[in-house]
Design a protein around this motif. Structure first.
Motif, mmCIF file in Angstrom:
data_model
loop_
_atom_site.group_PDB
_atom_site.id
_atom_site.type_symbol
_atom_site.label_atom_id
_atom_site.label_comp_id
_atom_site.label_asym_id
_atom_site.label_seq_id
_atom_site.Cartn_x
_atom_site.Cartn_y
_atom_site.Cartn_z
ATOM 1 N N HIS A 146 -6.979 1.768 -7.235
ATOM 2 C CA HIS A 146 -7.642 1.797 -5.929
ATOM 3 C C HIS A 146 -7.108 2.989 -5.137
ATOM 4 N N GLU A 164 -1.711 -0.685 -9.067
ATOM 5 C CA GLU A 164 -2.784 -1.555 -8.589
ATOM 6 C C GLU A 164 -2.914 -1.561 -7.073
ATOM 7 N N PRO A 172 -3.436 -0.392 -3.207
ATOM 8 C CA PRO A 172 -4.257 0.667 -2.608
ATOM 9 C C PRO A 172 -3.415 1.903 -2.295
ATOM 10 N N ARG A 192 -7.843 6.586 -2.805
ATOM 11 C CA ARG A 192 -8.734 7.371 -1.959
ATOM 12 C C ARG A 192 -8.060 8.713 -1.723
ATOM 13 N N SER A 196 -7.988 -1.723 2.174
ATOM 14 C CA SER A 196 -9.168 -1.784 1.316
ATOM 15 C C SER A 196 -10.456 -1.434 2.053
ATOM 16 N N THR A 218 -13.223 0.837 4.346
ATOM 17 C CA THR A 218 -13.721 2.212 4.338
ATOM 18 C C THR A 218 -13.015 3.012 5.427
ATOM 19 N N ALA A 275 0.854 -1.190 0.000
ATOM 20 C CA ALA A 275 0.000 0.000 0.000
ATOM 21 C C ALA A 275 0.887 1.236 0.000
#
Length: 481
Positions: free
Chosen positions: A425, A397, A399, A427, A456, A458, A210
Motif C-alpha cells: 500500500h 504491508e 501504508p 503512495r 488509507s 485519498t 504507517a
C-alpha cells in the motif's frame, strides 16, 4: 544520504545539546527509565529526554550495553493520539537530536495531536557518537594525506564496529517503543533513515501503523555508487541555466567552465586567498575530491544549487573565495553535531561496499562520486567489518507515503519507485522543484498530518505543484528577487 562532514575535505567530496537536570513525568510506560526535561538546539520549548539501555550485541546475553538517547516532543494538545511519530535521521551517521529543527517546519502540524520521538541511532549524537576529529590543518592536506589521517582515526578506535548495523539499529527502535509503552507507531525516515525505517517495518510489522519516507533509498541501493543520480542532477541544473535568460546571459559557457575547473582541481591547486571566515591571507589546497564533493553537496538543495553557476564562474575567473566559503559550510556549522564518520563507515562498509561489483561501478561511474567510490574499499579494509549479506526484501504491508524531489542527486524518484515494488500500500508523490527532502516544503507538512490521520484515505497532493523553483544567483548580491 548525506555524506559525512567529518574530515569533510575527504568525504564531503568523496551527511547535541545540554540537558537540564529537572525531572519530568515518565512517558506512558517508560517504567523505571528516568525522563528529564531537556533543551536542544532547534527547539524553542522544553522537551523530554531519556536514555534506553540496549545490548551492544543482541546475540550475546552477557554483552556490554549502550544507551540509546531519545528525545520526545510531546503533542501540543491534551489527549494525544496513542500512535506517536518516530523520527529516523539520515546519513548513516546523523542523530535524531540533530534534526529537531524539523519540529517547527515539517512536523508542526503532526505534533498538534501526536508525540514526536527522535532517536539518536547507536553510534550517533548522544548515543555514543563514533567520530574523528576535524582539524584546521586538514584543509592543506593532499588526498593521500587525508586518507592516511582517516585510517589512523579508525586504527585508534577500539569500538566493535560490527555491532553498528542497520538491523541492530532497527532492534533498538523496538526496544525504545517497548520502553516508552507505545503500541503501534508511525515512522518518518529521511534519506538513510528511509532504509532504517523499511528495515524496522520488515522486522517488526506488528509495531508499525504507517510510514512516511522522504528521499527514499531503495533496498538494493548502494550508497557510495551514486554517480548516475548525481550526474543527472548536475545536467538538469546546466539545462535549467541554459533555458533561463538571465543565467544563460551571465554564464553562457557554464558546462565548459565546470569541466575546466574539475580537470584543474584533479591535479591539485594551491590557492592563496583571503580566508572567507577571517579575511586573513591563507593557503587552501583544492583537490579533485574537494571540488566534486562540494558540487555534489550543493545539489542536495535547489536553492543552493541555483547559486552553483555563480560559484563555478567566479572560481573559473580565479576568485575562489565564494566556492571555498560554501565548501566550509558543513564544518563551520556542525558544532558538536554533524555526521558520525566512523559510524557511517561501519554501516556502509558492512552493507554497501561488498555489493560494489565491477559491473555496478562501470554502470554508475561519474565524476561527482567517482573519487568516493574508488577510495571506499581501502577505507573499509581498515574498518575490517564482516559483510552483511543482502536479503531479498519482504513486502511491507503498512501504508507508506513516499516523497521524492525530482532534482534529488542521491535518492531521485527512481529509487522510490524501486522501493515501492516491495510495498503493498504505497503512495508516491514527486515534487518537480524539490531536491533531497520534501517534508518541510509548501503544503507538505499539512499532507503529512492528513496521511497520518487517515493512512488509507485519498490524499489530494496537487498543492505540491505550487512549490516554485528558486531563482538563479547572477552576482555577488545573491539570488534574484
Amino acid at each position: 544520504m548525506k555524506t559525512p562532514s567529518i574530515l569533510s575535505a575527504l568525504l564531503a567530496m568523496l551527511l547535541a545539546g545540554s540537558a537540564a537536570a529537572a525531572d519530568a513525568p515518565a512517558t506512558r510506560g517508560a517504567g523505571k527509565i528516568a525522563v528529564r526535561t531537556c533543551h536542544l538546539p532547534g527547539a524553542e520549548g522544553a522537551l523530554r529526554c531519556l536514555a534506553v539501555p540496549v545490548p551492544l550485541d543482541y546475540a550475546k546475553s552477557d554483552a556490554r550495553g549502550l544507551n540509546i538517547h531519545v528525545t520526545i516532543a510531546p503533542a501540543y494538545r491534551e489527549g494525544a493520539k496513542a500512535d506517536p511519530l518516530f523520527v529516523l535521521a539520515g546519513g548513516p551517521g546523523q542523530a535524531g537530536s540533530e534534526v529537531i529543527v524539523l519540529l517547527p517546519t515539517a512536523l508542526k502540524r503532526v505534533r498538534a495531536t501526536r508525540d514526536i520521538v527522535f532517536i539518536d541511532q547507536r553510534g550517533t549524537g548522544l548515543s555514543g557518537k563514533l567520530d574523528c576529529e576535524d582539524k584546521p590543518e586538514h584543509e592543506t592536506m593532499s588526498d593521500a594525506e587525508l586518507e592516511a589521517e582517516v585510517k589512523r582515526c579508525i586504527g585508534a578506535s577500539r569500538t566493535p564496529f560490527a555491532a553498528y548495523t542497520t538491523a541492530n539499529a532497527a532492534r533498538d527502535i523496538e526496544e525504545v517503543r517497548r520502553a516508552l509503552g507505545y503500541g503501534k507507531i508511525n515512522v518518518w525516515g529521511g534519506s538513510y533513515g528511509t532504509r532504517l525505517g523499511q528495515a524496522y517495518a520488515r522486522a517488526y510489522p506488528a509495531s508499525v501503523r504507517a510510514l512516511i519516507l522522504d528521499g527514499v533509498a531503495a533496498p538494493d541501493q548502494v550508497i557510495p555508487a551514486g554517480g548516475r543520480d548525481g550526474q543527472a542532477a548536475l545536467d538538469k541544473l546546466f539545462e535549467q541555466c541554459a533555458r533561463d535568460a538571465g543565467c544563460n546571459k551571465a554564464y553562457p559557457n557554464l558546462r565548459a567552465e565546470f569541466d575546466s575547473l574539475a580537470a584543474r582541481a584533479e591535479g591539485g591547486l594551491s590557492l592563496s586567498i583571503a580566508d572567507p571566515r577571517t579575511a586573513q591571507p591563507v593557503t587552501f589546497r583544492m583537490t579533485g575530491q574537494r571540488f566534486t564533493g562540494t558540487v555534489h553537496s550543493i545539489l542536495y538543495s535547489p536553492a543552493d544549487a541555483r547559486r552553483l553557476p555563480f560559484l563555478i564562474h567566479s572560481a573559473w575567473q580565479g576568485r575562489w573565495e565564494p566556492f571555498i566559503a560554501r565548501h566550509n559550510v558543513g564544518g563551520d556549522f556542525a558544532g558538536e553535531g554533524g555526521t558520525a564518520y566512523l559510524m557511517h563507515l561501519a554501516v556502509v562498509c558492512a552493507e554497501d561496499v561488498p555489493r560494489m561489483t565491477p559491473a555496478l561501478m562501470k554502470e554508475d561511474a561519474a565524476l561527482l562520486t567517482r573519487a568516493l567510490a574508488e577510495r571506499m574499499p581501502a577505507m573499509c579494509k581498515t574498518m575490517n567489518v564482516p559483510a552483511v549479506p543482502y536479503a531479498a526484501p519482504a513486502p511491507i504491508e503498512a501504508p507508506v507515503l513516499l516523497l521524492s524531489g525530482a532534482l534529488d542527486p542521491v535518492t531521485p524518484p527512481r529509487r522510490a519507485e524501486s522501493a515501492a515494488r516491495h510495498m503493498t500500500h504505497a503512495r508516491h508523490l514527486v515534487v518537480a522543484n524539490a531536491g533531497h527532502g520534501v517534508s518541510q516544503l509548501g503544503c507538505a507538512p499539512r499532507l503529512l498530518r492528513e496521511f497520518l490521520d487517515a493512512p488509507s484515505a485519498t490524499l489530494d497532493a496537487k498543492c505540491l505543484a505550487e512549490i516554485p523553483a528558486p531563482t538563479f544567483q547572477l552576482g555577488s548580491a545573491g539570488p534574484q528577487p
